[in-house]
Design a protein around this motif. Structure first.
Motif, PDB file in Angstrom:
ATOM      1  N   LEU A 155       0.812  -1.210   0.000  1.00 54.74           N
ATOM      2  CA  LEU A 155       0.000   0.000   0.000  1.00 54.74           C
ATOM      3  C   LEU A 155       0.850   1.266   0.000  1.00 54.74           C
ATOM      4  CD1 LEU A 155      -3.156  -0.556   2.226  1.00 54.74           C
ATOM      5  CD2 LEU A 155      -2.923  -0.611  -0.249  1.00 54.74           C
ATOM      6  N   TYR A 156       2.087   1.174   0.482  1.00 57.85           N
ATOM      7  CA  TYR A 156       2.978   2.342   0.457  1.00 57.85           C
ATOM      8  C   TYR A 156       3.203   2.810  -0.978  1.00 57.85           C
ATOM      9  CZ  TYR A 156       7.324   5.038   0.618  1.00 57.85           C
ATOM     10  OH  TYR A 156       8.274   6.012   0.449  1.00 57.85           O
ATOM     11  N   SER A 157       3.368   1.854  -1.907  1.00 56.07           N
ATOM     12  CA  SER A 157       3.637   2.209  -3.304  1.00 56.07           C
ATOM     13  C   SER A 157       2.451   2.943  -3.930  1.00 56.07           C
ATOM     14  CB  SER A 157       3.964   0.954  -4.122  1.00 56.07           C
ATOM     15  OG  SER A 157       2.837   0.107  -4.232  1.00 56.07           O
ATOM     16  N   LEU A 158       1.249   2.705  -3.411  1.00 60.81           N
ATOM     17  CA  LEU A 158       0.068   3.430  -3.887  1.00 60.81           C
ATOM     18  C   LEU A 158      -0.088   4.760  -3.155  1.00 60.81           C
ATOM     19  CD1 LEU A 158      -2.541   0.510  -4.023  1.00 60.81           C
ATOM     20  CD2 LEU A 158      -1.237   1.474  -5.925  1.00 60.81           C
ATOM     21  N   ALA A 159       0.165   4.732  -1.849  1.00 59.33           N
ATOM     22  CA  ALA A 159      -0.048   5.914  -1.015  1.00 59.33           C
ATOM     23  C   ALA A 159       0.859   7.074  -1.415  1.00 59.33           C
ATOM     24  CB  ALA A 159       0.159   5.564   0.455  1.00 59.33           C
ATOM     25  N   VAL A 160       2.105   6.781  -1.803  1.00 56.36           N
ATOM     26  CA  VAL A 160       3.018   7.867  -2.179  1.00 56.36           C
ATOM     27  C   VAL A 160       2.581   8.544  -3.471  1.00 56.36           C
ATOM     28  CG1 VAL A 160       5.026   6.930  -1.004  1.00 56.36           C
ATOM     29  CG2 VAL A 160       4.562   6.232  -3.351  1.00 56.36           C
ATOM     30  N   ARG A 161       1.675   7.903  -4.209  1.00 56.43           N
ATOM     31  CA  ARG A 161       1.096   8.504  -5.400  1.00 56.43           C
ATOM     32  C   ARG A 161      -0.206   9.247  -5.073  1.00 56.43           C
ATOM     33  NH1 ARG A 161       3.696   3.923  -7.275  1.00 56.43           N
ATOM     34  NH2 ARG A 161       4.635   4.095  -9.350  1.00 56.43           N
ATOM     35  N   GLY A 162      -0.584   9.212  -3.787  1.00 61.00           N
ATOM     36  CA  GLY A 162      -1.842   9.824  -3.391  1.00 61.00           C
ATOM     37  C   GLY A 162      -3.034   8.969  -3.759  1.00 61.00           C
ATOM     38  N   GLU A 163      -2.810   7.650  -3.962  1.00 62.98           N
ATOM     39  CA  GLU A 163      -3.868   6.741  -4.375  1.00 62.98           C
ATOM     40  C   GLU A 163      -4.204   5.764  -3.252  1.00 62.98           C
ATOM     41  OE1 GLU A 163      -5.349   6.839  -7.293  1.00 62.98           O
ATOM     42  OE2 GLU A 163      -4.043   8.170  -8.451  1.00 62.98           O
ATOM     43  N   GLY A 164      -5.379   5.114  -3.377  1.00 65.62           N
ATOM     44  CA  GLY A 164      -5.761   4.083  -2.426  1.00 65.62           C
ATOM     45  C   GLY A 164      -6.387   4.645  -1.158  1.00 65.62           C
ATOM     46  N   PRO A 165      -6.745   3.755  -0.242  1.00 70.40           N
ATOM     47  CA  PRO A 165      -7.370   4.191   1.011  1.00 70.40           C
ATOM     48  C   PRO A 165      -6.371   4.891   1.934  1.00 70.40           C
ATOM     49  CG  PRO A 165      -6.959   1.824   1.051  1.00 70.40           C
ATOM     50  CD  PRO A 165      -6.639   2.284  -0.327  1.00 70.40           C
ATOM     51  N   ARG A 166      -6.741   6.004   2.457  1.00 64.31           N
ATOM     52  CA  ARG A 166      -5.966   6.758   3.461  1.00 64.31           C
ATOM     53  C   ARG A 166      -4.483   6.887   3.088  1.00 64.31           C
ATOM     54  NH1 ARG A 166      -8.537   6.983   8.382  1.00 64.31           N
ATOM     55  NH2 ARG A 166      -6.968   8.600   8.787  1.00 64.31           N
ATOM     56  N   PRO A 167      -4.153   7.526   1.963  1.00 64.07           N
ATOM     57  CA  PRO A 167      -2.746   7.654   1.558  1.00 64.07           C
ATOM     58  C   PRO A 167      -1.898   8.395   2.586  1.00 64.07           C
ATOM     59  CG  PRO A 167      -4.166   9.054   0.215  1.00 64.07           C
ATOM     60  CD  PRO A 167      -5.055   8.146   0.988  1.00 64.07           C
ATOM     61  N   GLU A 168      -2.525   9.325   3.338  1.00 63.92           N
ATOM     62  CA  GLU A 168      -1.752  10.065   4.349  1.00 63.92           C
ATOM     63  C   GLU A 168      -1.318   9.154   5.488  1.00 63.92           C
ATOM     64  OE1 GLU A 168      -6.010  10.065   5.721  1.00 63.92           O
ATOM     65  OE2 GLU A 168      -4.935  10.294   3.817  1.00 63.92           O
ATOM     66  N   VAL A 169      -1.998   8.014   5.660  1.00 66.00           N
ATOM     67  CA  VAL A 169      -1.646   7.048   6.694  1.00 66.00           C
ATOM     68  C   VAL A 169      -0.616   6.047   6.179  1.00 66.00           C
ATOM     69  CG1 VAL A 169      -2.512   5.171   8.161  1.00 66.00           C
ATOM     70  CG2 VAL A 169      -3.847   7.275   7.881  1.00 66.00           C
ATOM     71  N   PHE A 170      -0.873   5.483   5.006  1.00 68.12           N
ATOM     72  CA  PHE A 170      -0.026   4.401   4.498  1.00 68.12           C
ATOM     73  C   PHE A 170       1.254   4.896   3.825  1.00 68.12           C
ATOM     74  CE2 PHE A 170      -4.217   2.313   4.716  1.00 68.12           C
ATOM     75  CZ  PHE A 170      -3.867   1.246   5.529  1.00 68.12           C
ATOM     76  N   SER A 171       1.405   6.201   3.641  1.00 66.50           N
ATOM     77  CA  SER A 171       2.650   6.736   3.074  1.00 66.50           C
ATOM     78  C   SER A 171       3.669   7.108   4.152  1.00 66.50           C
ATOM     79  CB  SER A 171       2.351   7.977   2.219  1.00 66.50           C
ATOM     80  OG  SER A 171       1.802   9.007   3.016  1.00 66.50           O
ATOM     81  N   ARG A 172       3.284   6.986   5.421  1.00 62.87           N
ATOM     82  CA  ARG A 172       4.190   7.362   6.508  1.00 62.87           C
ATOM     83  C   ARG A 172       5.369   6.396   6.605  1.00 62.87           C
ATOM     84  NH1 ARG A 172      -0.450   8.293  11.144  1.00 62.87           N
ATOM     85  NH2 ARG A 172      -1.447  10.125  10.180  1.00 62.87           N
ATOM     86  N   VAL A 173       6.547   6.966   6.803  1.00 59.59           N
ATOM     87  CA  VAL A 173       7.777   6.177   6.976  1.00 59.59           C
ATOM     88  C   VAL A 173       8.298   6.418   8.383  1.00 59.59           C
ATOM     89  CG1 VAL A 173      10.158   5.837   6.208  1.00 59.59           C
ATOM     90  CG2 VAL A 173       8.348   6.294   4.532  1.00 59.59           C
ATOM     91  N   ASP A 174       8.532   5.347   9.117  1.00 61.12           N
ATOM     92  CA  ASP A 174       8.997   5.446  10.495  1.00 61.12           C
ATOM     93  C   ASP A 174      10.392   6.066  10.551  1.00 61.12           C
ATOM     94  OD1 ASP A 174      10.544   3.980  12.938  1.00 61.12           O
ATOM     95  OD2 ASP A 174       8.425   4.257  13.428  1.00 61.12           O
ATOM     96  N   GLU A 175      10.584   7.009  11.454  1.00 64.40           N
ATOM     97  CA  GLU A 175      11.867   7.720  11.559  1.00 64.40           C
ATOM     98  C   GLU A 175      13.000   6.799  11.987  1.00 64.40           C
ATOM     99  OE1 GLU A 175      12.719  10.729  10.828  1.00 64.40           O
ATOM    100  OE2 GLU A 175      10.754  11.496  10.250  1.00 64.40           O
TER     101      GLU A 175
END
Length: 490
Positions: A333-353
Motif C-alpha cells: 500500500l505504500y507504493s500506492l499511497a506515495v502517489r496519493g492513491e488508495g485508502p488513506r494515503p496520508e496514513v499508508f505513506s508514513r515512513v517510520d523515523e
C-alpha cells in the motif's frame, strides 16, 4: 512525506531475484511436473525450459522499462508510464491485496512444512497431530510463527532482511548445486538416469496425476494438454522476480542496477532449475519421485544424516523466499499511497523515523497475509473445502493473473516509445506478449477446462479459475470504489 533510503546494490538485487524465485517451488513442483507428465522426463524438461523462457521474455521487457522509469515500485511505475494512472492503481491494488499476501501465506506454510519434515526425518518417532507435518496443528502454528517473524524482520530491520536474503540465497543453492552435480554422476553410474529417461520404471502405466487437480492418463489428455498443465505448474517455481522491482526506490543507481539484476538472476534460475530436475532423476525412480517427492533422491544419494542436513537447507531456502516476498508485501500500500492513491494515503505513506520503513503499510500487509493463509488452509489442506466453489489454488492463479495484467503494459509500451530501436521496441515486448498469452491460456486449461471435464464425467461442476476471477473482480471493484470515493471527497 519522508522517502526510504537507497540502501541496496547489485549483489542484493540479484540475490533478491534468485533468492525469491529459487525456493520451495523447485523442490515440490518438480514432483508435480512429473505427476502431470506421467513421469515423462523429456516433457518435464521441456516444461521447465518453456516456463523459464516465458519468465525471461517478461524480464527482458521489464528490464528495458527499468532503464527508463524510476519511481517507487517498478511494475506500478511501468503500468503508470504506459497505460495510465488508473490502470497503475489497479495493478498496485492487485499486487498489494492479492498477489503478495497470498504468496506470502503459501511460503509461510511451506517453510513450516519443510522444517517439520526435517525434524521428522531426524527423529522418526516424533508424533504429529492429525494431518502430519503438512497439515497438522503443529504446521499451522509454526506457519504463523514464520509469518510474524518475517514481518518483524522486514518491518523493523530492512537492512538485516537484505543481509538475510543474500545469506539465504547462497544457502539454498547448496542442495541444488549438489544435486545438479552429484545426482547426475550418481544416476549415470547406477543407470537410474537412463532408466528414468527411457520410462522403463513406469512400464505401461502412466500416472498423470496432478497434485490437487484430479487424475488423468496419457490416453485421456493430449500431449499438448499435458505440456500446458506442466508449464503452469512451473509458474509458481519461476515466480517472484517481479518483487525485486518493489525496491526500485531503494536501489543505488536503479536504472542500471535493476535491469542487470533481473537478467543475470533469470539466467541463473533457468540453468539451476533444468539441471536440478535432471539431477533429481538420477537419485530415484520417477515412480518414487512422483509419490514421495525430491526428498527421496536426497536420502538415496547422500544417506540419512547428510540427506537430512540438506533437507534443513531446503527449509532455509523456503524461509529466504518468504523473506523476499514479505519484503514486497510490506511495501504494497505504500507504493500506492506515495502517489496519493488508495485508502488513506496520508496514513499508508508514513515512513517510520527509526526503521525507515512504511510501518502502517507493513501491518496491513501482515493482516492480509493472515487472511490468505486462512483461505489457503481451508481450500487446500482442510478435510473438506471451507469456501465451496471459491476454494482454489492460491499458489498458482494469482501468479497467472500477473501475466494477464502485463499484456496492456507491453502492448502500449510498443505504441508509446517510437524513439527506441527495433529490438527494444518490438522484438522484446512481442516475445513477452506471446509468453504471457501462453501462460494465461495454459492456466485456463489447467484450472478451468481440465477440472471441468473431470467433474462433468462424475456428474458435477468444477471450474476453479472462474470463481477465482469472480473474487478477483470483486476485490478490484472494491479497490476502485475506495479510490474513487477518496477522490470525490477531495
Amino acid at each position: 512525506m519522508k522517502k526510504m533510503d537507497k540502501r541496496y546494490g547489485i549483489v542484493t538485487a540479484t540475490c533478491m531475484v534468485v533468492g525469491i524465485v529459487i525456493g520451495s517451488g523447485v523442490f515440490f513442483k518438480a514432483q508435480t511436473v512429473l505427476q502431470i507428465t506421467g513421469g515423462d522426463m523429456l516433457t518435464g524438461i521441456l516444461a521447465w525450459i518453456i516456463g523459464g523462457l516465458i519468465m525471461l521474455s517478461c524480464i527482458l521487457a521489464f528490464s528495458v522499462m527499468a532503464s527508463m522509469y524510476e519511481k517507487v515500485n517498478g511494475v506500478v511505475d511501468y503500468a503508470e508510464a504506459t497505460v495510465g494512472k488508473r490502470y497503475a492503481y489497479l495493478v498496485g491494488w492487485f499486487m498489494s491485496v492479492i498477489y503478495y499476501p497470498s504468496l506470502v501465506a503459501v511460503l509461510a506454510w511451506l517453510s513450516a512444512r519443510y522444517t517439520l519434515v526435517f525434524f521428522q526425518s531426524a527423529n522418526p518417532d516424533l508424533a504429529f497431530s492429525e494431518g502430519g507435518p503438512a497439515a497438522g496443528a503443529e504446521c499451522m502454528a509454526l506457519s504463523m510463527v514464520f509469518l510474524c517473524g518475517s514481518y518483524g524482520l522486514n518491518a523493523l530491520s530492512p537492512k538485516l532482511a537484505g543481509r538475510f536474503q543474500v545469506s539465504a540465497t547462497f544457502i539454498k543453492l547448496i542442495p541444488l548445486v549438489l544435486m545438479m552435480v552429484v545426482g547426475v554422476i550418481y544416476g549415470l553410474k547406477t543407470g537410474q538416469l537412463a532408466e528414468n529417461f527411457s520410462g522403463a520404471d513406469l512400464g505401461e502405466a502412466v500416472l498423470g496425476q496432478a497434485a490437487g487437480t484430479g487424475t488423468g492418463t496419457a490416453g485421456a489428455a493430449s500431449d499438448a494438454g499435458i505440456l500446458l498443465g506442466a508449464v503452469v505448474a512451473t509458474a509458481f517455481a519461476y515466480e517472484g522476480w517481479i518483487v525485486a522491482t518493489s525496491i526500485n526506490a531503494e536501489l543505488k543507481d536503479a536504472r542500471k542496477t535493476l535491469p542487470a539484476a533481473l537478467i543475470l538472476g533469470s539466467l541463473i534460475i533457468i540453468a539451476v532449475y533444468v539441471f536440478y530436475f535432471i539431477g533429481v532423476a538420477g537419485g530415484a525412480s520417477t515412480r518414487q519421485l512422483m509419490e514421495d517427492g525430491a526428498t527421496t533422491a536426497f536420502l538415496h544419494i547422500f544417506g540419512n544424516v547428510f540427506g537430512n542436513i540438506l533437507n534443513l537447507f531446503v527449509a532455509v531456502s523456503c524461509m529466504g523466499t518468504l523473506n523476499g516476498l514479505m519484503l514486497g508485501n510490506t511495501r504494497g500500500l505504500y507504493s500506492l499511497a506515495v502517489r496519493g492513491e488508495g485508502p488513506r494515503p496520508e496514513v499508508f505513506s508514513r515512513v517510520d523515523e527509526t526503521t525507515k520503513m512504511a510501518g502502517n503499510s507493513s501491518i496491513f500487509g501482515l493482516l492480509l497475509a493472515a487472511f490468505w493463509f486462512l483461505h489457503f488452509y481451508g481450500s487446500n489442506l482442510a478435510p473438506f473445502p471451507w469456501f465451496g466453489k471459491f476454494s482454489f489454488d492460491s499458489s498458482e492463479l494469482p501468479i497467472v493473473t500477473t501475466y494477464l495484467l502485463y499484456l496492456p503494459i507491453f502492448i502500449l509500451f510498443i505504441k508509446k516509445n517510437p524513439q527506441l530501436g527495433v529490438v527494444k521496441r518490438f522484438v522484446v515486448p512481442s516475445l513477452a506478449i506471446c509468453g504471457s498469452i501462453f501462460m494465461v491460456c495454459a492456466s485456463i486449461y489447467a484450472h478451468g477446462v481440465k477440472p471441468y471435464l473431470a467433474a462433468k464425467a462424475a456428474g458435477e461442476f468444477s471450474m476453479p479459475v472462474l470463481f477465482y476471477l469472480i473474487l478477483f473482480l470483486m476485490i478490484a471493484a472494491a479497490g476502485v470504489l475506495l479510490n474513487e470515493g477518496r477522490r470525490q471527497k477531495k
